[in-house]
Design an enzyme around this catalytic site. Structure first.
Site, short mmCIF file in Angstrom:
data_model
loop_
_atom_site.label_atom_id
_atom_site.label_comp_id
_atom_site.label_asym_id
_atom_site.label_seq_id
_atom_site.Cartn_x
_atom_site.Cartn_y
_atom_site.Cartn_z
CE LYS A 282 49.32 39.01 46.27
NZ LYS A 282 48.07 39.05 47.05
NE ARG A 356 41.53 30.58 47.26
CZ ARG A 356 40.71 31.47 47.80
NH1 ARG A 356 39.40 31.37 47.66
NH2 ARG A 356 41.19 32.45 48.54
N1 BES Z 1 49.43 35.00 49.22
C1 BES Z 1 48.17 35.68 49.29
C2 BES Z 1 47.65 35.79 50.72
C3 BES Z 1 48.27 36.85 51.58
C4 BES Z 1 47.95 38.18 51.39
C5 BES Z 1 49.08 36.51 52.62
C6 BES Z 1 48.49 39.15 52.22
C7 BES Z 1 49.61 37.45 53.46
C8 BES Z 1 49.31 38.78 53.25
C9 BES Z 1 47.13 34.92 48.48
O1 BES Z 1 47.59 34.26 47.38
C10 BES Z 1 46.13 35.92 48.03
O2 BES Z 1 46.50 36.76 47.26
N2 BES Z 1 44.92 35.84 48.52
C11 BES Z 1 43.91 36.75 48.19
C12 BES Z 1 42.64 35.98 47.98
C13 BES Z 1 41.53 36.78 47.36
C14 BES Z 1 41.90 37.15 45.93
C15 BES Z 1 40.26 35.97 47.40
C16 BES Z 1 43.75 37.73 49.36
O3 BES Z 1 43.89 37.31 50.51
O4 BES Z 1 43.56 38.91 49.09
MN MN Z 2 47.62 35.52 45.67
#
Ligand code: BES
Ligand code: MN
Ligand code: ZN
Length: 497
Positions: A282, A356
């Site tokens: 990230k 997931r």
């Molecule tokens: N934990 C995150 C989701 C999240 C992101 C929650 C920002 C709250 C705020 C999750 O694991 C994630 O990183 N999801 C990705 C999925 C994508 C790579 C398809 C996302 O939401 O960007």
């Molecule tokens: Mn994630």
């Protein structure tokens, strides 16, 4: 905090702070009116002078009120009344949230609130008492346990009296009891959520779960280690913990308050104690907030805390998939293909779509309990925050009766969810050239394709998924875990006793 209900006489009640209502247009509640009459209508004059018009959450604190027994008087605006004299549920909550703010610089530790004067559209005294208790207890939660010198809090409540007429005494007492139990569940979820990733590891979550069960005959907890998960074939879950030095844990809680033969309801929580994104790292800004990525797990543990306090006659199973998502040399790489416990192979196109990956194996594991319904709770997608913001949790379900039950519970608990589509049309976004399924579905409808991924593993039972990415915590100045959706989950379970 000791919380009781009784019939309050606004003029005679001796208390450190008496709290009474007013409404739009400066209209006085019965209690405020009685005080006004007892003091030669001085209150009326004063409210006019201060331009107090009763709008929602407006407040006026009188330090030396005249003509009444109370040390202080706090008047709170509850806003507009409808033709029947009811205020809205939202305004009721906003007005009560104002109390802690209005009294924060006073040394009050004991307050009396005349709530019987306020009626709320479509809600009863039990609801009012319960909401008041949840809000007042939450107002006392502190997030500074890790400061070396936590600030001395001035407003520390030890005793609260809620004023209701005799006819509502039983309902109010019931609301107080449920409200207190929900508030302890919410507090636990907030405490765990706020803890940093270096303290709140999968191992820490497991020990917190075990602590809940200590001395409790209705609750048992067991923890599966990585070796046991390996034997079960949880290749998807373990592909997430592969890049971390912290071992993953699968935490299994069983609350048995109902008949032996009754099928349980299962709650499955995402417990990523820190989500760096893994090799699909990230960006740095705001990454600290990914310590909240275990708030689904925290809401499961919080709900079990409430169950232990209330001891309802139901059976509930909790499964928490706890892991870190880190990028060390053993980490899963984009393009890696892993095999889930259900046998489906998964192409991990993005290691940041890890929630997931842990949930699918936890959901498959949950099948062994033959649950009548399974609800997973996860901070799953940023896309859900884009779609619904911070007010509603996203709800997806393969069973309409279950979905309606959850929506209704959310309304009743004022911890609301909003249903999103789970149509087959979205499923093809998860096609992979090399495996049975890909773990991402592209930028369009991101929270829906995430739910579609989970739906591949939940065909054998009634299932609902709550995406709490927007509701589990607040950012900015009020940064911190909210404890949601513990109130919704508890309400749903109580509705299905
Ligand atoms: N934990 C995150 C989701 C999240 C992101 C929650 C920002 C709250 C705020 C999750 O694991 C994630 O990183 N999801 C990705 C999925 C994508 C790579 C398809 C996302 O939401 O960007
Ligand atoms: Mn994630
Ligand atoms: Zn995550």
């Amino acid at each position: 905090m000791q919380i009781t209900t009784k019939i309050l006489d606004a003029v005679k009640q001796s208390t450190q702070c008496l709290i009474v209502a007013s409404f739009d247009g400066g209209k006085l509640s019965a209690a405020a009116n009685a005080i006004n009459v007892a003091d030669a209508r001085q209150l009326e004059t004063l409210l006019k002078r201060e331009k107090f018009d009763g709008r929602t959450a407006q407040s006026l604190l009188l330090l030396i009120p005249q003509g009444i027994a109370a040390d202080r008087l706090l008047i709170i605006g509850f806003g507009a009344q409808d033709k029947q004299g009811n205020v809205s549920a939202d305004n009721f909550r906003k007005a009560l949230q104002k109390i802690a703010d209005a009294l924060k610089s006073t040394p009050c530790s004991e307050i009396s609130i005349v709530l019987g004067d306020v009626s709320v559209a479509d809600k009863d005294a039990e609801w009012q008492a319960r909401q008041a208790v949840e809000i007042l207890i939450a107002s006392q939660d502190r997030a500074d346990s890790l400061k070396s010198k936590p600030a001395e809090p001035s407003f520390v409540l030890s005793k609260v009296t809620l004023g209701f007429p005799k006819a509502n005494a039983t309902a109010a007492a019931k609301g107080i009891k449920i409200g207190q139990a929900i508030a302890s569940g919410v507090s636990l979820a907030r405490i765990l959520g706020n803890l940093p990733g270096n303290i709140c590891t999968p191992t820490y979550l497991a020990s917190e779960a075990k602590k809940l069960a200590r001395g409790q005959s209705l609750l048992s907890v067991k923890v599966l280690e990585e070796k046991a998960m390996q034997e079960l074939g949880m290749g998807s879950l373990l592909s997430v913990s592969a890049g971390s030095d912290q071992p993953a844990k699968l935490i299994v809680l069983e609350y048995k308050g109902g008949n032996k033969k009754d099928a349980p309801i299962a709650l499955v929580g995402k417990g990523i104690t820190f989500d760096t994104g893994g090799i699909s790292l990230k960006p740095g800004a705001g990454m600290d907030e990914m310590k909240f990525d275990m708030c689904g797990a925290a809401s499961v543990l919080g709900t079990f805390k409430t169950l232990v306090e209330l001891q309802p006659a139901i059976n509930v199973v909790g499964v928490v998939a706890a892991s870190e998502n880190m990028p060390n040399g053993n980490a899963t790489k984009p393009g890696d293909i892993v095999t889930s416990m259900a046998g489906l192979t998964i192409e991990v196109l993005n290691t940041d779509a890890e929630g997931r990956l842990v949930l699918c194996d936890a959901l498959t594991y949950t099948e062994r309990f033959k649950p009548k319904a399974v609800i997973d709770i996860a901070t799953l997608t940023g896309a859900c925050v884009v779609a619904l913001g911070n007010h509603a949790s996203g709800l997806f379900s393969n069973n309409e009766a279950l979905a309606q039950g959850i929506l209704k519970a959310g309304q009743a608990a004022h911890d609301r969810a909003w249903q999103m589509p789970l149509w087959d049309d979205y499923q093809k976004q998860l096609d992979s050239n090399f495996a049975d399924i890909a773990n991402i579905g592209g930028p369009a409808g991101g929270s829906i394709t995430a739910a579609c991924f989970l739906s591949r593993f939940t065909k054998n039972f009634a299932w609902a998924h709550l995406d709490i990415a927007g509701t589990a915590w607040l950012s900015g100045g009020a940064k911190g875990a909210t404890g949601r959706p513990v109130p919704l989950l508890v309400q749903y379970l109580l509705d299905n006793q």
